[in-house]
Write an enzyme that holds these catalytic residues in place. Sequence first.
Site, PDB file in Angstrom:
ATOM      1  N   ASP A  62      -2.016   3.842  16.771  1.00  0.00           N
ATOM      2  CA  ASP A  62      -1.077   3.612  15.672  1.00  0.00           C
ATOM      3  C   ASP A  62      -1.416   2.306  14.961  1.00  0.00           C
ATOM      4  O   ASP A  62      -1.262   1.219  15.528  1.00  0.00           O
ATOM      5  CB  ASP A  62       0.351   3.570  16.221  1.00  0.00           C
ATOM      6  CG  ASP A  62       1.405   3.550  15.120  1.00  0.00           C
ATOM      7  OD1 ASP A  62       1.020   3.480  13.934  1.00  0.00           O
ATOM      8  OD2 ASP A  62       2.601   3.599  15.457  1.00  0.00           O
ATOM      9  N   TYR A 152       1.581  -6.250  -0.735  1.00  0.00           N
ATOM     10  CA  TYR A 152       0.407  -5.388  -0.710  1.00  0.00           C
ATOM     11  C   TYR A 152      -0.841  -6.153  -1.145  1.00  0.00           C
ATOM     12  O   TYR A 152      -1.894  -6.080  -0.501  1.00  0.00           O
ATOM     13  CB  TYR A 152       0.641  -4.187  -1.626  1.00  0.00           C
ATOM     14  CG  TYR A 152      -0.481  -3.181  -1.644  1.00  0.00           C
ATOM     15  CD1 TYR A 152      -0.671  -2.313  -0.572  1.00  0.00           C
ATOM     16  CD2 TYR A 152      -1.343  -3.090  -2.734  1.00  0.00           C
ATOM     17  CE1 TYR A 152      -1.698  -1.372  -0.586  1.00  0.00           C
ATOM     18  CE2 TYR A 152      -2.368  -2.157  -2.761  1.00  0.00           C
ATOM     19  CZ  TYR A 152      -2.539  -1.298  -1.690  1.00  0.00           C
ATOM     20  OH  TYR A 152      -3.567  -0.379  -1.710  1.00  0.00           O
ATOM     21  N   ALA A 154      -1.379  -9.372  -1.073  1.00  0.00           N
ATOM     22  CA  ALA A 154      -1.742 -10.370  -0.056  1.00  0.00           C
ATOM     23  C   ALA A 154      -2.525  -9.717   1.078  1.00  0.00           C
ATOM     24  O   ALA A 154      -3.519 -10.274   1.565  1.00  0.00           O
ATOM     25  CB  ALA A 154      -0.488 -11.054   0.478  1.00  0.00           C
ATOM     26  N   LYS A 156      -4.352  -7.072   0.876  1.00  0.00           N
ATOM     27  CA  LYS A 156      -5.664  -6.638   0.390  1.00  0.00           C
ATOM     28  C   LYS A 156      -6.567  -7.828   0.070  1.00  0.00           C
ATOM     29  O   LYS A 156      -7.789  -7.737   0.240  1.00  0.00           O
ATOM     30  CB  LYS A 156      -5.488  -5.738  -0.838  1.00  0.00           C
ATOM     31  CG  LYS A 156      -4.840  -4.396  -0.516  1.00  0.00           C
ATOM     32  CD  LYS A 156      -5.683  -3.572   0.455  1.00  0.00           C
ATOM     33  CE  LYS A 156      -5.164  -2.174   0.626  1.00  0.00           C
ATOM     34  NZ  LYS A 156      -6.021  -1.330   1.491  1.00  0.00           N
TER      35      LYS A 156
END
Length: 237
Positions: A62, A152, A154, A156
């Site tokens: 996971d 998001y 940050a 990436k």
Amino acid sequence: MATHLITGAGSGIGAALTRALLARGDALWLLARDAGRARQLAQEFTPAAEAAGGAVHTLVGDLADPDRLSWAFGHQQLPGELDSVVHSAGVCDLGEVGELTPKVWQATLAANLVAPAELTRLLLPQLRLARGHVVFVNSGAGLRANPQWSAYAASKHGLKALADALRAEESGHGVRVSSVYPGRTATPMQEKVHRQEGKAYREEAWMSPESVARTVLTALDLPRGTEITDLSVRPTA
């Protein structure tokens, strides 16, 4: 027959890449979040693998809980060598900095940054044996940050830093590292993003997952001794 491990194979770019590699007759290891999802992936892709003379295997781990990946892999058979690991899975929740909670930040960073780092760490022995290739399917948000995209973007931006550091560290082992930065792509994640933005979603307005998958294949197919470090792909419209 090359051997690849792919995350996010159940939909979008990961699914398109899985289909393309299976059509070549390659062997694929698909990461699933639980045993039920692993069975679904095996059922979906095994016919294509058998038709092309390839193979499909699944691993359970996971990405939302990277601390347990090592434990999960310790109870499963892993591939002996890997020609590539393609990180295609990810999550995205929009919101202004003044609204986003630590829970959202932690979940985003765990799935989009910490899990790829941990998965890569655990599979480096197999990658080194094959002088393999790590491909991070990043995002245009990995190069710029727009309003409401802070968490998001940050994650990436961090993924780009991870790729750059890994490339420098593993070049002596012959491991190549590429980052691909797609623009908006017609995927279930994009549909969710449109709902969060309050916009109507039109699939035909964006790139197809197959277009981005072909971009990943371009990186994978380069002859040894060369590598694509960073590659952006955008819709023409």
